[in-house]
Each structure stands twice: as structure tokens, then as C-alpha cells.
Design a protein around this motif. Structure first.
Motif, PDB file in Angstrom:
ATOM      1  N   MET A  43       0.848  -1.191   0.000  1.00 40.73           N
ATOM      2  CA  MET A  43       0.000   0.000   0.000  1.00 40.73           C
ATOM      3  C   MET A  43       0.882   1.239   0.000  1.00 40.73           C
ATOM      4  O   MET A  43       2.073   1.161   0.279  1.00 40.73           O
ATOM      5  CB  MET A  43      -0.864   0.043   1.275  1.00 40.73           C
ATOM      6  CG  MET A  43      -1.833  -1.097   1.427  1.00 40.73           C
ATOM      7  SD  MET A  43      -2.625  -1.081   3.062  1.00 40.73           S
ATOM      8  CE  MET A  43      -3.388   0.531   3.073  1.00 40.73           C
ATOM      9  N   GLN A  47      -2.029   5.957   2.591  1.00 38.28           N
ATOM     10  CA  GLN A  47      -3.241   5.162   2.808  1.00 38.28           C
ATOM     11  C   GLN A  47      -3.298   4.677   4.261  1.00 38.28           C
ATOM     12  O   GLN A  47      -4.367   4.689   4.871  1.00 38.28           O
ATOM     13  CB  GLN A  47      -3.277   3.944   1.883  1.00 38.28           C
ATOM     14  CG  GLN A  47      -3.589   4.244   0.443  1.00 38.28           C
ATOM     15  CD  GLN A  47      -3.566   2.961  -0.375  1.00 38.28           C
ATOM     16  OE1 GLN A  47      -2.503   2.416  -0.655  1.00 38.28           O
ATOM     17  NE2 GLN A  47      -4.737   2.479  -0.737  1.00 38.28           N
ATOM     18  N   LEU A  58     -12.602   2.042   3.703  1.00 39.56           N
ATOM     19  CA  LEU A  58     -11.757   0.946   3.262  1.00 39.56           C
ATOM     20  C   LEU A  58     -12.423   0.022   2.260  1.00 39.56           C
ATOM     21  O   LEU A  58     -13.582  -0.341   2.426  1.00 39.56           O
ATOM     22  CB  LEU A  58     -11.351   0.109   4.473  1.00 39.56           C
ATOM     23  CG  LEU A  58     -10.649   0.871   5.578  1.00 39.56           C
ATOM     24  CD1 LEU A  58     -10.528  -0.001   6.806  1.00 39.56           C
ATOM     25  CD2 LEU A  58      -9.297   1.324   5.109  1.00 39.56           C
ATOM     26  N   THR A  62      -8.228  -3.871   0.729  1.00 41.82           N
ATOM     27  CA  THR A  62      -7.299  -3.177   1.616  1.00 41.82           C
ATOM     28  C   THR A  62      -7.341  -3.793   3.002  1.00 41.82           C
ATOM     29  O   THR A  62      -6.305  -4.029   3.625  1.00 41.82           O
ATOM     30  CB  THR A  62      -7.641  -1.679   1.687  1.00 41.82           C
ATOM     31  OG1 THR A  62      -7.590  -1.124   0.372  1.00 41.82           O
ATOM     32  CG2 THR A  62      -6.685  -0.934   2.595  1.00 41.82           C
ATOM     33  N   LYS A  65      -5.493  -7.116   2.860  1.00 42.50           N
ATOM     34  CA  LYS A  65      -4.040  -6.916   2.785  1.00 42.50           C
ATOM     35  C   LYS A  65      -3.470  -6.579   4.159  1.00 42.50           C
ATOM     36  O   LYS A  65      -2.424  -7.094   4.555  1.00 42.50           O
ATOM     37  CB  LYS A  65      -3.694  -5.790   1.809  1.00 42.50           C
ATOM     38  CG  LYS A  65      -3.818  -6.150   0.362  1.00 42.50           C
ATOM     39  CD  LYS A  65      -3.459  -4.928  -0.473  1.00 42.50           C
ATOM     40  CE  LYS A  65      -3.579  -5.176  -1.943  1.00 42.50           C
ATOM     41  NZ  LYS A  65      -3.214  -3.968  -2.725  1.00 42.50           N
TER      42      LYS A  65
END
Length: 85
Positions: A43, A47, A58, A62, A65
Motif C-alpha cells: 500500500m 493510505q 476501506l 485493503t 491486505k
């Protein structure tokens, strides 16, 4: 109808804030900087900053991850009950 959307907006902010706290706590407990977490989760650094401030809505990708990078489960980050008050 405006009242309902206003309530949802408040609930959205509460949910994002609770998730932000959980990710930040996990990151700091593991001794990771925001930059290191960003690298681990593939990322951008900004972020992670926005996420931890509760300023970013979100995407599920994301969230996943970050969960992988921090070795968390959904139960570790999904807010329940009084966490949203």
C-alpha cells in the motif's frame, strides 16, 4: 430520508474509527511503523495514515491486505457492540 442517511454517516464514521483503532493497536503492538506496514501490505504510506485517522473508507481488498500483513483475523478487527458507541 435525510435523517436516515445522517445516521448512517455517523455509524459509518464510528465503524471506520473503531477499525482504525484496531489496526493501529495491532501495528504498534508489533513494533511496526506506518511505512513498514504500508510496504508489507503493498500500500501507499498515506493510505495507512488516512486509515489510522479513520479518514478512509476501506475497500475489502485493503482490509484483507492489512489483515495478512498484521496476521489478524476478521474477529480481531471487526467492531462489536459497545465499540461503536
Amino acid at each position: 430520508m435525510a435523517e436516515i442517511s445522517g445516521m448512517n454517516n455517523l455509524l459509518d464514521k464510528q465503524i471506520l474509527g473503531a477499525i482504525a483503532v484496531k489496526f493501529k493497536e495491532a501495528r504498534t503492538k508489533q513494533g511496526l511503523s506506518q511505512r513498514k506496514l504500508a510496504l508489507m501490505a503493498d500500500m501507499e504510506y498515506n493510505q495507512v495514515q488516512k486509515l489510522e485517522k479513520g479518514e478512509s473508507n476501506l475497500q475489502i481488498t485493503t482490509v484483507i491486505k492489512l489483515m495478512i500483513a498484521l496476521n489478524l483475523t476478521p474477529n480481531d478487527i471487526i467492531p462489536y457492540g459497545n465499540e461503536l458507541s
